[in-house]
Each structure stands twice: as C-alpha cells, then as structure tokens.
Design a protein around this motif. Sequence first.
Motif, PDB file in Angstrom:
ATOM      1  N   GLU A 213      -3.679   5.745  -5.404  1.00 41.10           N
ATOM      2  CA  GLU A 213      -3.701   4.314  -5.729  1.00 41.10           C
ATOM      3  C   GLU A 213      -4.896   3.631  -5.080  1.00 41.10           C
ATOM      4  N   ILE A 214      -5.145   3.943  -3.816  1.00 42.48           N
ATOM      5  CA  ILE A 214      -6.275   3.332  -3.119  1.00 42.48           C
ATOM      6  C   ILE A 214      -7.592   3.796  -3.740  1.00 42.48           C
ATOM      7  N   ARG A 215      -7.700   5.081  -3.979  1.00 43.58           N
ATOM      8  CA  ARG A 215      -8.928   5.603  -4.590  1.00 43.58           C
ATOM      9  C   ARG A 215      -9.200   4.952  -5.942  1.00 43.58           C
ATOM     10  N   GLN A 216      -8.170   4.810  -6.746  1.00 44.95           N
ATOM     11  CA  GLN A 216      -8.317   4.184  -8.057  1.00 44.95           C
ATOM     12  C   GLN A 216      -8.848   2.759  -7.915  1.00 44.95           C
ATOM     13  N   GLY A 217      -8.266   1.997  -6.990  1.00 42.74           N
ATOM     14  CA  GLY A 217      -8.704   0.617  -6.801  1.00 42.74           C
ATOM     15  C   GLY A 217     -10.119   0.513  -6.277  1.00 42.74           C
ATOM     16  N   LEU A 218     -10.466   1.351  -5.301  1.00 42.63           N
ATOM     17  CA  LEU A 218     -11.812   1.302  -4.735  1.00 42.63           C
ATOM     18  C   LEU A 218     -12.855   1.736  -5.767  1.00 42.63           C
ATOM     19  N   ALA A 219     -12.498   2.705  -6.620  1.00 44.49           N
ATOM     20  CA  ALA A 219     -13.427   3.153  -7.657  1.00 44.49           C
ATOM     21  C   ALA A 219     -13.713   2.029  -8.649  1.00 44.49           C
ATOM     22  N   ARG A 220     -12.698   1.246  -8.977  1.00 42.76           N
ATOM     23  CA  ARG A 220     -12.917   0.110  -9.888  1.00 42.76           C
ATOM     24  C   ARG A 220     -13.827  -0.923  -9.253  1.00 42.76           C
ATOM     25  N   MET A 221     -13.670  -1.141  -7.958  1.00 44.44           N
ATOM     26  CA  MET A 221     -14.511  -2.125  -7.268  1.00 44.44           C
ATOM     27  C   MET A 221     -15.973  -1.694  -7.218  1.00 44.44           C
ATOM     28  N   SER A 222     -16.188  -0.404  -7.003  1.00 48.37           N
ATOM     29  CA  SER A 222     -17.546   0.097  -6.797  1.00 48.37           C
ATOM     30  C   SER A 222     -18.201   0.589  -8.077  1.00 48.37           C
ATOM     31  N   GLY A 223     -17.382   0.852  -9.113  1.00 48.03           N
ATOM     32  CA  GLY A 223     -17.924   1.377 -10.348  1.00 48.03           C
ATOM     33  C   GLY A 223     -18.210   2.865 -10.305  1.00 48.03           C
ATOM     34  N   GLN A 224     -17.701   3.554  -9.294  1.00 48.99           N
ATOM     35  CA  GLN A 224     -17.905   4.992  -9.175  1.00 48.99           C
ATOM     36  C   GLN A 224     -16.782   5.593  -8.332  1.00 48.99           C
ATOM     37  N   ASP A 225     -16.607   6.894  -8.435  1.00 48.78           N
ATOM     38  CA  ASP A 225     -15.605   7.561  -7.620  1.00 48.78           C
ATOM     39  C   ASP A 225     -15.946   7.423  -6.141  1.00 48.78           C
ATOM     40  N   VAL A 226     -14.903   7.409  -5.310  1.00 41.82           N
ATOM     41  CA  VAL A 226     -15.114   7.264  -3.871  1.00 41.82           C
ATOM     42  C   VAL A 226     -14.551   8.472  -3.136  1.00 41.82           C
ATOM     43  N   GLY A 227     -15.139   8.756  -2.008  1.00 39.41           N
ATOM     44  CA  GLY A 227     -14.591   9.748  -1.099  1.00 39.41           C
ATOM     45  C   GLY A 227     -13.874   9.026   0.022  1.00 39.41           C
ATOM     46  N   LEU A 228     -12.573   9.230   0.130  1.00 43.11           N
ATOM     47  CA  LEU A 228     -11.769   8.474   1.090  1.00 43.11           C
ATOM     48  C   LEU A 228     -10.898   9.406   1.913  1.00 43.11           C
ATOM     49  N   THR A 229     -10.950   9.249   3.221  1.00 46.53           N
ATOM     50  CA  THR A 229      -9.996   9.878   4.122  1.00 46.53           C
ATOM     51  C   THR A 229      -9.011   8.806   4.557  1.00 46.53           C
ATOM     52  N   PHE A 230      -7.738   8.998   4.211  1.00 48.33           N
ATOM     53  CA  PHE A 230      -6.701   8.017   4.496  1.00 48.33           C
ATOM     54  C   PHE A 230      -5.648   8.662   5.389  1.00 48.33           C
ATOM     55  N   THR A 231      -5.477   8.112   6.581  1.00 47.68           N
ATOM     56  CA  THR A 231      -4.492   8.645   7.526  1.00 47.68           C
ATOM     57  C   THR A 231      -3.538   7.532   7.955  1.00 47.68           C
ATOM     58  N   PRO A 232      -2.267   7.605   7.532  1.00 55.65           N
ATOM     59  CA  PRO A 232      -1.282   6.616   7.967  1.00 55.65           C
ATOM     60  C   PRO A 232      -0.605   7.044   9.270  1.00 55.65           C
ATOM     61  N   HIS A 233      -0.153   6.059  10.024  1.00 52.33           N
ATOM     62  CA  HIS A 233       0.558   6.290  11.281  1.00 52.33           C
ATOM     63  C   HIS A 233       1.801   5.400  11.326  1.00 52.33           C
ATOM     64  N   LEU A 234       2.792   5.848  12.074  1.00 48.56           N
ATOM     65  CA  LEU A 234       4.018   5.070  12.272  1.00 48.56           C
ATOM     66  C   LEU A 234       4.000   4.456  13.664  1.00 48.56           C
ATOM     67  N   LEU A 235       4.143   3.124  13.687  1.00 54.44           N
ATOM     68  CA  LEU A 235       4.172   2.387  14.946  1.00 54.44           C
ATOM     69  C   LEU A 235       5.608   2.033  15.326  1.00 54.44           C
ATOM     70  N   PRO A 236       5.902   1.914  16.621  1.00 57.40           N
ATOM     71  CA  PRO A 236       7.255   1.532  17.054  1.00 57.40           C
ATOM     72  C   PRO A 236       7.472   0.024  16.984  1.00 57.40           C
ATOM     73  N   MET A 237       7.343  -0.528  15.781  1.00 58.36           N
ATOM     74  CA  MET A 237       7.628  -1.940  15.544  1.00 58.36           C
ATOM     75  C   MET A 237       8.238  -2.065  14.159  1.00 58.36           C
ATOM     76  N   ILE A 238       8.815  -3.220  13.847  1.00 55.93           N
ATOM     77  CA  ILE A 238       9.538  -3.382  12.592  1.00 55.93           C
ATOM     78  C   ILE A 238       8.599  -3.718  11.443  1.00 55.93           C
ATOM     79  N   ARG A 239       7.803  -4.779  11.612  1.00 61.44           N
ATOM     80  CA  ARG A 239       6.924  -5.257  10.548  1.00 61.44           C
ATOM     81  C   ARG A 239       5.466  -5.125  10.943  1.00 61.44           C
ATOM     82  N   GLY A 240       4.628  -5.001   9.928  1.00 60.68           N
ATOM     83  CA  GLY A 240       3.197  -5.120  10.155  1.00 60.68           C
ATOM     84  C   GLY A 240       2.410  -3.882   9.776  1.00 60.68           C
ATOM     85  N   ILE A 241       1.188  -4.123   9.314  1.00 63.96           N
ATOM     86  CA  ILE A 241       0.216  -3.068   9.059  1.00 63.96           C
ATOM     87  C   ILE A 241      -1.086  -3.447   9.724  1.00 63.96           C
ATOM     88  N   HIS A 242      -1.700  -2.458  10.362  1.00 60.58           N
ATOM     89  CA  HIS A 242      -3.048  -2.618  10.903  1.00 60.58           C
ATOM     90  C   HIS A 242      -3.906  -1.508  10.309  1.00 60.58           C
TER      91      HIS A 242
END
Length: 342
Positions: A213-242
Amino acid sequence: MIKVGIVGGTGYTGVELLRLLSRHPQVSLRAVTSRKEAGMPVADMYSSLRGFVDLCFSDPADQPLQDCDVVFFATPNGIAMQQAQAMLDAGIRIIDLAADFRIRDRATWEQWYGMEHAAPQLLEEAVYGLPEVNRVQIRNARLIANPGCYPTAVQLGFLPLLEAGVIDTRHLIADCKSGVSGAGRKAEVHALLAEAGDNFKAYGVPGHRHLPEIRQGLARMSGQDVGLTFTPHLLPMIRGIHATLYGRLTRDVDLQQLFEQRYADEPFVDVLPAGSHPETRSVRGANVCRLAVHRPQGGDTVVVLAVEDNLVKGAAGQAVQNMNLMFGLPETTGLELVPLLP
C-alpha cells in the motif's frame, strides 16, 4: 442530515467512529451492526458513549443499513468486499477502514492478504482516501478505501519530497512505531499487558501488509516505482504512531520551505518549526499529522519525523474527513479536536 451506519462497531476504530460521529452536527447515526452483540446497547459496551449514543447493536440480517446514505466498514479485512456491490447498487456510499480496496492490483492484494478478492470489479473504481492527495476524486466517489495508519504517516512524510523530485526514490527508509491499539481489539498474546508493557520490538521485517500500500502510494506521488524498506515496531503505549523517514537528497533545497508551502492549506497536517521533534502525545485524540523535517549536519540525508493518532488521522478521523468531502461539507466539520494532554 447524513444518515450513517457502521458495520463492525465493537472494535477500536468502530468506537472511535462513534465518538466522532455522535458529535458531528450533520450526522444522524442510524445503525451499528454486530451479529454477536445484537440487542446490546452500545453504551453498555463502551461507557464513554453514555449520553451520546443511544443505539443498540443490530443484527445485519435485519437490514438496518438499507436507508443509510453512507456506511462505514470498521471490520476485519475481507468483509467489506463481500457486501460492497449490493450496497453501491442500492445507492449507499461506502467508506472502508479495512484494506479490501486499498491496493489496485488484484494479484498483489491476494498475495499479501491470503484470500481471493470477492469484488475485483470495484478495485479500479475505489478512491484511495488520502485527502491531501486525492481530494478532488474523493468528492465524487461512491467507494472510499480509507488508508492504513502506517501508510498515512509515511506518505504524508515523503509527499513533498517526492512531488518535488528531490530525493533518490530507490532507497527510502520508513522506521515506524505504533501503540498496541493498532493491532485491534482482540485477544492475542503479544498485546497482553505483561507482553507489550515495558517492552519494545520490531515485527514484520520480512514483509508487512502495509508495504505494498505504501509503495503504491509513493509510486503515484513520484511517477515511478520506489525502493522502500519499511520496518514497524510495537511500542508499550495505547495510541500513537511515530514514523522516522529517511531519504537521500539529489539536489539542494530549502526543506522547511518545501514542507510549509506544500501543507500551507491542509487543515490536518501541521509542519512544525525548524528543529522540532514532534511527540505522539501532541496528537492523541486529534485528526492531525504533525511533521518536522531535518537535514543532519547539513549533509545529503533528509530525516522526516511524522506523528499521528493511529485511531484518528490513521483511521476513524480520516474516514470522517473523507465523508465530509463526499457530502460537500467543510472538511473540518466535526473534526476540530484539541489533542489530549497529558
């Protein structure tokens, strides 16, 4: 008044939708469906809604949604696609908070979500509901694919850089952290207090469902395919993304000016002053993404910091923002919320 129904109102995004829509001046809540909880007052499950929502959960078999103008799906992946065509044929607009219509390519969707798509004929029609990019298309849409929480933060952070063509699109990095509510309201060991509390870990490193999903969106913004490394983490809190985002600059540019100009007219994106470090608590409960852009030591690396509430701008708030656009209301209607602090 907009007649609204919610499918799947027992989860965290569902109750967040109810919190926002119950105080929306142009909304009439008509139905909240749940087979398991049919007949239970919504406020008995979520006492925070006492005095604001007087509906009971209804069985979808009773067709409580048939007179709605718009239906929100706050359901697991794979549910909205089974019901979407019939609702659209009945003249009901749909905002899906799950991933059923986010990815245009059917084969890619089925690869990442592990099931056959039940409504592939709607994938091309569905409008990706990131207002800062697709505002015009959203206004005329029947079917909205509400973005995921991580994808919202990552795309808004990279957007000005990609549109301006000032970073190397082959080597983008998104280092992201989320609170446990991002996993939903279900019984899973990793989300138990004794497991998630006082702990911090990465997950989904080989591949996470939000990556295409992220790659698709970024490719539309840039007009070309993107190389993306995406690493999610779990934080000890209820709400929020950083989200801490990295890119390599390909030419010199005033980054602060670039970001301020791109988002000058966006009501729910806040570009902080130069040198700022946004905090997740600064957006808790509000439909806003706060951004700060840095160029460490004046080198060729750009670092963007993005924070949002995963349940609001990352889910329910953005869905209401999309509804406002679809029905010709001021985009901020019902969403001018002050964040909760502390």
